[in-house]
Design an enzyme around this catalytic site. Sequence first.
Site, short mmCIF file in Angstrom:
data_model
loop_
_atom_site.label_atom_id
_atom_site.label_comp_id
_atom_site.label_asym_id
_atom_site.label_seq_id
_atom_site.Cartn_x
_atom_site.Cartn_y
_atom_site.Cartn_z
N GLU A 138 0.85 -1.05 -0.11
CA GLU A 138 0.03 0.06 -0.01
C GLU A 138 0.96 1.40 -0.01
O GLU A 138 1.65 1.21 0.77
CB GLU A 138 -1.01 -0.09 1.27
CG GLU A 138 -1.94 -1.17 1.18
CD GLU A 138 -2.37 -1.72 2.45
OE1 GLU A 138 -2.31 -0.88 3.63
OE2 GLU A 138 -2.44 -3.10 2.54
N SER A 150 -4.87 -4.99 0.63
CA SER A 150 -5.23 -6.65 0.87
C SER A 150 -4.01 -7.06 1.54
O SER A 150 -3.15 -7.73 0.62
CB SER A 150 -5.42 -7.06 -0.44
OG SER A 150 -6.36 -6.39 -1.30
N GLU A 151 -3.79 -7.09 2.75
CA GLU A 151 -2.45 -7.36 3.21
C GLU A 151 -2.30 -8.98 3.05
O GLU A 151 -0.92 -9.40 2.79
CB GLU A 151 -2.33 -7.32 4.84
CG GLU A 151 -2.22 -5.68 4.81
CD GLU A 151 -3.45 -4.90 4.92
OE1 GLU A 151 -4.55 -5.41 4.83
OE2 GLU A 151 -3.06 -3.46 5.18
N ASP A 157 1.00 -4.11 13.04
CA ASP A 157 -0.31 -4.60 13.62
C ASP A 157 -1.16 -5.23 12.35
O ASP A 157 -2.08 -6.02 12.68
CB ASP A 157 -1.29 -3.25 14.03
CG ASP A 157 -0.31 -2.55 15.11
OD1 ASP A 157 -0.81 -2.78 16.39
OD2 ASP A 157 0.82 -1.94 14.71
N HIS A 191 -2.20 0.36 15.92
CA HIS A 191 -1.02 0.44 15.05
C HIS A 191 0.15 0.79 15.85
O HIS A 191 1.33 1.40 15.22
CB HIS A 191 -1.38 2.10 14.42
CG HIS A 191 -2.56 1.98 13.37
ND1 HIS A 191 -3.66 1.52 13.46
CD2 HIS A 191 -2.25 2.42 12.05
CE1 HIS A 191 -4.09 1.67 12.34
NE2 HIS A 191 -3.64 2.19 11.27
#
Length: 823
Positions: free
Chosen positions: A501, A531-532, A557, A599
């Site tokens: 990203e 879309s990790e 995270d 995070h």
Amino acid sequence: MPKSIVVDPRETRKPGTLSFTDIPLNAFVLDMKKELKTHGKDALLRAYRDMVLIREFETMLNTIKTKGAYQGIAYDHMGPAHLSIGQESTVVGQCMRLGIEDFIFGSHRSHGEIIAKCLSSAARLPAAQVASIMETYFGGALLRVVEKGAKGGAGDLAVDFILYGVLAEIFGRENGFNKGMGGSMHAFFAPFGSMPNNAIVGGSADIAVGAALFKRINRKPGIVIANIGDGSSACGPVWEAMMVSAMDQYRTLWPKDVGGAPPILFSFFNNFYGMGGQTLGETMGFRVLARIGAGVNPEQMHAERVDGYNPLAVSDAIERKKKVLVEGRGPVLLDIVTYRYSGHSPSDASSYRTKEEVALWQDVDCIKSFGQDLVGAKLASADELASIQQSAQDRMRRITELAVSPGVSPRVKVGGRGTDAIGDLMFSNGNVEKLDDRQPEMLIAAAQNPRILANARKSRSGIGPDGKPLPKSQVIALRDAIFEAMLHRFSIDPTMAAFGEENRDWGGAFAVYRGLTEALPYHRLFNTSISEGAIVGAAVGYALSGGRAVPELMYCDFLGRSGDEVFNQLCKWQAMSAGVLKMPLVLRVSVGSKYGAQHSQDWSSLLAHLPGLKVMFPVTPYDAKGMLNLALRGTDPVVYLESQRVYDIGELFVPGGVPEGYYEVEEGEPAIRRTGSDITIVTIGATLYKALDAADILSSKYGMKAEVIDARFINPLRYEKILDSVRKTGRCILASDACERGSFLHTMASTISQLAFDSLDAPVAVVGARNWITPCAEMEEAFFPQKEWILDTIHERVVPLAGHSVTTEQGAGEMLRRNARGV
Ligand SMILES: Cc1ncc(C[n+]2csc(CCOP(=O)(O)OP(=O)(O)O)c2C)c(N)n1
Ligand SMILES: [Mg+2]
């Protein structure tokens, strides 16, 4: 570079309707004359033979699992056997149109797919090439087995080789295609284009997208098929894979000559059940799986439902869709209707379906029907078909005898003294300058890169001539050091691609990649959808296909979102393939702070727990460049952690600062940041700087000289330097930002205690973050280890500091209280 499409409110706010085009359902019309012309008699009969062989192979396994013997050969197979009895036509039809350069990836139910792909490749390739593949695979070990007592010609030998390789793998034997390291659900044979099969439902989808990206980006021939079940259509990673494969940028932003979208076909073998869950009418709402395509892109993924009970219908669809894919117009989705009569596994009592339903499908059995078509077209007589069946049984008997024999097919010796056979497979430990010889595609030379030019005006060291730290804006910071390593490898290895990203125009989430957008064409550096899972999964597929991948997760995270891809794919495929696959992949993961609970977590301990991963955590610019250089020349999966606390820090330890040229940091070697004789402080991550502050106070207030060691590697880690230090100081405290409970620091503490017990004057103490959520920035000091925590812990648990008054609670009572409360 601004995006090519203006988002215009006048257009996007206009009323209207969205139209869909019709999705064809089982549109194939059989014309045997036409099929004969297309394939020829031999190929049609071979398709029948292959279906029969797969049926017999699976029947053999079913019989062994349920009755403990096959044709009188007794055997107890302990592992799984997800059989595809009934589904043979799907994959045989598919492979009728695939060449060796076309890859298929599969699922837990893929014995038939491996066999079909290998049989079809072996039949189509020149005999000499097949012979060479068999001769060179594991030094010809499998070939030697099947050569003895072989019946027939070279073609028959190849069939024996394939069936034996798959079966020996299922039975966990050294002669298996993956030396028994994969077993039933992970077996594959890459030389014939049968790529890894995945026991994780839908696991192949994003990996296959990565393989297709590899083909596109590196201009390699062939298409890639992900054979996945109807049940997997509900899996998040499958959707992520479809989204990544359908990104507009392949057509709108990538250079035209790259060729468009990655050539990926999502082939859903739709047998209407996911174990016992019926996807038709119970666990899904789509009724017709092909409908999914309509939601993904304007081309509706060229979706179709195909009658998978007719191999020729599948073959026809593959041929048409292959054209779409080669032309860069993919992705494609096929809903291939099929049915398994065998249970999900041999122990499945089929309580979720009626006998009548099974009988309906058996009535139109794919092998029986195809046989009738062949006889009807006068391509074979009933007797000839019967003899194909008989010879399949005879062959299967011979192969089974070989595979169950402990003498002929031993297992890899894995236990006992002096052997570490699986340990030897966990990492490939390669060093490769580049994975292909062609010229790397760059837009500008490294020497003209604006970031390199800007770096040239900065100090390579964080320390000025007066010995004092320079302002951050004037120094080569840690993020600049990462950039230099990236640009170096991009300029050498043409296969290297980075994606994630905000990787491109944004300059990387934390400006690490600023300057790369100008340097690299789109296909080497691109933004992905959020879309990790698919970011990591596609990178895994890219790497195991032969390219160097650098995916990025914006925050540690978000590892949870790519859980399966990191926990089951990235770290396991080298060993599961018995070293056949390499995984040259560096997963850059930024470790956050100041952004609260979701995070700011340091998950390094979670990564330490995963066998098969290399994990690095550099916190100085020198290390950031030298360790990334090391990782980017390797062939193993590396998670490279970067703390957001130190992105802008200059080099404070290495005289002269960050070298301009290339260098590597030695793998696994911790760095001594300050020498001392009274206590050893070992840190992982940015806690180093807190430890140095604590060391200053120890020295100035308590006259205690601390030796501060930055572990910088989590795995592999060489303990010698740490142990030498502890033997010298007799005391040791460990600190990192990871939550204390289950922290890797406890593994370190245990290792140090066991190996330097005689030298220790006190137990090894661990200082981690609190076992809480990470609170907001203003409260973070109460969560992450501070210098006071280190001092107070030393005072309470290692050695009393004369005159010290504690400001935090670190004593034994507090440890008990926290554990009792679970916080
Ligand atoms: C992520 C994951 N969840 C659950 C399972 C257990 N499981 C194995 S196979 C299967 C059913 C899969 O159905 P489908 O994708 O339709 O494939 P089929 O078994 O029908 O070939 C399930 C739930 C698994 N292996 N992986
Ligand atoms: Mg299914």
